[in-house]
Design a protein around this motif. Structure first.
Motif, PDB file in Angstrom:
ATOM      1  N   VAL A  35       0.844  -1.190   0.000  1.00 42.27           N
ATOM      2  CA  VAL A  35       0.000   0.000   0.000  1.00 42.27           C
ATOM      3  C   VAL A  35       0.881   1.243   0.000  1.00 42.27           C
ATOM      4  O   VAL A  35       1.687   1.429   0.920  1.00 42.27           O
ATOM      5  CB  VAL A  35      -0.916   0.013   1.251  1.00 42.27           C
ATOM      6  CG1 VAL A  35      -1.775   1.256   1.285  1.00 42.27           C
ATOM      7  CG2 VAL A  35      -1.766  -1.247   1.300  1.00 42.27           C
ATOM      8  N   TYR A  37       1.743   5.032   0.745  1.00 46.70           N
ATOM      9  CA  TYR A  37       1.233   5.893   1.812  1.00 46.70           C
ATOM     10  C   TYR A  37       2.013   7.192   1.875  1.00 46.70           C
ATOM     11  O   TYR A  37       3.119   7.295   1.383  1.00 46.70           O
ATOM     12  CB  TYR A  37       1.310   5.181   3.167  1.00 46.70           C
ATOM     13  CG  TYR A  37       2.716   4.999   3.693  1.00 46.70           C
ATOM     14  CD1 TYR A  37       3.292   5.940   4.527  1.00 46.70           C
ATOM     15  CD2 TYR A  37       3.472   3.894   3.328  1.00 46.70           C
ATOM     16  CE1 TYR A  37       4.587   5.785   5.000  1.00 46.70           C
ATOM     17  CE2 TYR A  37       4.766   3.725   3.800  1.00 46.70           C
ATOM     18  CZ  TYR A  37       5.319   4.676   4.628  1.00 46.70           C
ATOM     19  OH  TYR A  37       6.599   4.521   5.088  1.00 46.70           O
ATOM     20  N   LEU A  41      -0.128   9.827   7.118  1.00 47.74           N
ATOM     21  CA  LEU A  41      -1.311   8.980   7.129  1.00 47.74           C
ATOM     22  C   LEU A  41      -1.477   8.341   8.501  1.00 47.74           C
ATOM     23  O   LEU A  41      -0.556   7.726   9.036  1.00 47.74           O
ATOM     24  CB  LEU A  41      -1.180   7.881   6.059  1.00 47.74           C
ATOM     25  CG  LEU A  41      -2.352   6.922   5.919  1.00 47.74           C
ATOM     26  CD1 LEU A  41      -3.554   7.644   5.306  1.00 47.74           C
ATOM     27  CD2 LEU A  41      -1.962   5.736   5.058  1.00 47.74           C
ATOM     28  N   GLN A  45      -6.801   5.903   9.224  1.00 44.82           N
ATOM     29  CA  GLN A  45      -7.054   6.132   7.794  1.00 44.82           C
ATOM     30  C   GLN A  45      -6.569   4.950   6.961  1.00 44.82           C
ATOM     31  O   GLN A  45      -7.214   4.570   5.981  1.00 44.82           O
ATOM     32  CB  GLN A  45      -6.364   7.418   7.347  1.00 44.82           C
ATOM     33  CG  GLN A  45      -6.944   8.651   8.004  1.00 44.82           C
ATOM     34  CD  GLN A  45      -6.071   9.880   7.791  1.00 44.82           C
ATOM     35  OE1 GLN A  45      -4.846   9.795   7.834  1.00 44.82           O
ATOM     36  NE2 GLN A  45      -6.711  11.016   7.573  1.00 44.82           N
ATOM     37  N   LEU A  46      -5.451   4.373   7.347  1.00 43.05           N
ATOM     38  CA  LEU A  46      -4.917   3.208   6.652  1.00 43.05           C
ATOM     39  C   LEU A  46      -5.882   2.030   6.795  1.00 43.05           C
ATOM     40  O   LEU A  46      -6.168   1.327   5.822  1.00 43.05           O
ATOM     41  CB  LEU A  46      -3.537   2.840   7.206  1.00 43.05           C
ATOM     42  CG  LEU A  46      -2.863   1.616   6.608  1.00 43.05           C
ATOM     43  CD1 LEU A  46      -2.583   1.810   5.123  1.00 43.05           C
ATOM     44  CD2 LEU A  46      -1.570   1.317   7.358  1.00 43.05           C
ATOM     45  N   LYS A  49      -8.825   2.569   4.547  1.00 40.52           N
ATOM     46  CA  LYS A  49      -8.435   2.356   3.144  1.00 40.52           C
ATOM     47  C   LYS A  49      -8.382   0.864   2.808  1.00 40.52           C
ATOM     48  O   LYS A  49      -8.916   0.431   1.785  1.00 40.52           O
ATOM     49  CB  LYS A  49      -7.066   3.011   2.916  1.00 40.52           C
ATOM     50  CG  LYS A  49      -6.541   2.922   1.521  1.00 40.52           C
ATOM     51  CD  LYS A  49      -5.207   3.651   1.421  1.00 40.52           C
ATOM     52  CE  LYS A  49      -4.648   3.618   0.016  1.00 40.52           C
ATOM     53  NZ  LYS A  49      -3.403   4.362  -0.103  1.00 40.52           N
ATOM     54  N   ILE A  50      -7.749   0.087   3.672  1.00 41.49           N
ATOM     55  CA  ILE A  50      -7.596  -1.343   3.424  1.00 41.49           C
ATOM     56  C   ILE A  50      -8.948  -2.058   3.463  1.00 41.49           C
ATOM     57  O   ILE A  50      -9.275  -2.838   2.577  1.00 41.49           O
ATOM     58  CB  ILE A  50      -6.627  -1.968   4.453  1.00 41.49           C
ATOM     59  CG1 ILE A  50      -5.220  -1.409   4.256  1.00 41.49           C
ATOM     60  CG2 ILE A  50      -6.616  -3.483   4.337  1.00 41.49           C
ATOM     61  CD1 ILE A  50      -4.291  -1.691   5.413  1.00 41.49           C
ATOM     62  N   PHE A  52     -12.068  -0.772   3.246  1.00 41.42           N
ATOM     63  CA  PHE A  52     -13.010  -0.280   2.251  1.00 41.42           C
ATOM     64  C   PHE A  52     -12.728  -0.901   0.885  1.00 41.42           C
ATOM     65  O   PHE A  52     -13.636  -1.358   0.206  1.00 41.42           O
ATOM     66  CB  PHE A  52     -12.944   1.254   2.173  1.00 41.42           C
ATOM     67  CG  PHE A  52     -13.986   1.844   1.281  1.00 41.42           C
ATOM     68  CD1 PHE A  52     -15.292   2.007   1.730  1.00 41.42           C
ATOM     69  CD2 PHE A  52     -13.676   2.240  -0.012  1.00 41.42           C
ATOM     70  CE1 PHE A  52     -16.266   2.548   0.904  1.00 41.42           C
ATOM     71  CE2 PHE A  52     -14.642   2.779  -0.839  1.00 41.42           C
ATOM     72  CZ  PHE A  52     -15.945   2.936  -0.380  1.00 41.42           C
ATOM     73  N   LYS A  53     -11.469  -0.939   0.501  1.00 44.63           N
ATOM     74  CA  LYS A  53     -11.080  -1.471  -0.808  1.00 44.63           C
ATOM     75  C   LYS A  53     -11.442  -2.949  -0.942  1.00 44.63           C
ATOM     76  O   LYS A  53     -11.751  -3.429  -2.021  1.00 44.63           O
ATOM     77  CB  LYS A  53      -9.585  -1.275  -1.029  1.00 44.63           C
ATOM     78  CG  LYS A  53      -9.120  -1.710  -2.394  1.00 44.63           C
ATOM     79  CD  LYS A  53      -7.689  -1.347  -2.632  1.00 44.63           C
ATOM     80  CE  LYS A  53      -7.280  -1.749  -4.043  1.00 44.63           C
ATOM     81  NZ  LYS A  53      -5.905  -1.369  -4.326  1.00 44.63           N
ATOM     82  N   THR A 108     -15.005   9.582   7.472  1.00 43.18           N
ATOM     83  CA  THR A 108     -14.298   9.156   6.273  1.00 43.18           C
ATOM     84  C   THR A 108     -15.092   8.098   5.532  1.00 43.18           C
ATOM     85  O   THR A 108     -15.178   8.125   4.306  1.00 43.18           O
ATOM     86  CB  THR A 108     -12.892   8.616   6.623  1.00 43.18           C
ATOM     87  OG1 THR A 108     -12.192   9.649   7.316  1.00 43.18           O
ATOM     88  CG2 THR A 108     -12.121   8.230   5.383  1.00 43.18           C
ATOM     89  N   ARG A 112     -16.522   8.339   1.704  1.00 40.82           N
ATOM     90  CA  ARG A 112     -16.197   7.337   0.684  1.00 40.82           C
ATOM     91  C   ARG A 112     -17.467   6.719   0.097  1.00 40.82           C
ATOM     92  O   ARG A 112     -17.557   6.481  -1.090  1.00 40.82           O
ATOM     93  CB  ARG A 112     -15.297   6.247   1.259  1.00 40.82           C
ATOM     94  CG  ARG A 112     -13.875   6.694   1.410  1.00 40.82           C
ATOM     95  CD  ARG A 112     -13.020   5.547   1.891  1.00 40.82           C
ATOM     96  NE  ARG A 112     -11.648   5.995   2.028  1.00 40.82           N
ATOM     97  CZ  ARG A 112     -10.645   5.502   1.322  1.00 40.82           C
ATOM     98  NH1 ARG A 112     -10.841   4.550   0.467  1.00 40.82           N
ATOM     99  NH2 ARG A 112      -9.436   5.952   1.494  1.00 40.82           N
TER     100      ARG A 112
END
Length: 125
Positions: A35, A37, A41, A45-46, A49-50, A52-53, A108, A112
């Motif tokens: 990932v 970055y 960050l 938030q990380l 991101k992980i 959600f993806k 967040t 998204r």
């Protein structure tokens, strides 16, 4: 290999062309992902991101270092942590703090979800 020398170059317009360091994330299914970055960050938030993806429930996952099952402080930045490898773990952490670490997570995620919804509507036109 997860050495400090790994970087990913972004493509696009000239101002956004920056080289960002990569962080190795070991996933619960025994796969590993790299990932990109930015140093500021936050761990929260990380995690967003992980999860959600990959369509994972953020309330049931947390990040740790390789040598510990203790969840990382969600307010800490990746740069301050200094690790080049993290582990995404499933289940509630020992403090029961998953998804309750801050309003930032909820805000967040809503942002998204709204962006995804708008992109989907745009494609339908």
């Amino acid at each position: 290999d997860t050495s400090v020398d790994k970087y990913r170059e972004r493509t696009g317009s000239e101002p956004s062309r920056v080289v960002r360091p990569l962080l190795a994330i070991h996933l619960p299914n025994d796969l590993k992902t790299l990932v990109p970055y930015q140093p500021d960050l936050k761990i929260s938030q990380l995690l967003i991101k992980i999860c959600f993806k990959r369509g994972l429930d953020i309330g049931n996952h947390y990040l740790t270092t390789a040598d510990s099952n203790t969840p990382l402080d969600h307010k800490m930045t990746v740069d301050k942590l200094g690790a080049k490898e993290l582990y995404l773990r499933s289940g509630k952490d020992s403090r029961g703090m998953i998804a309750n670490h801050s309003d930032e997570v909820e805000g967040t995620l809503k942002k998204r979800e709204k962006t995804s919804f708008l992109k989907k509507k745009e494609k339908e036109r």
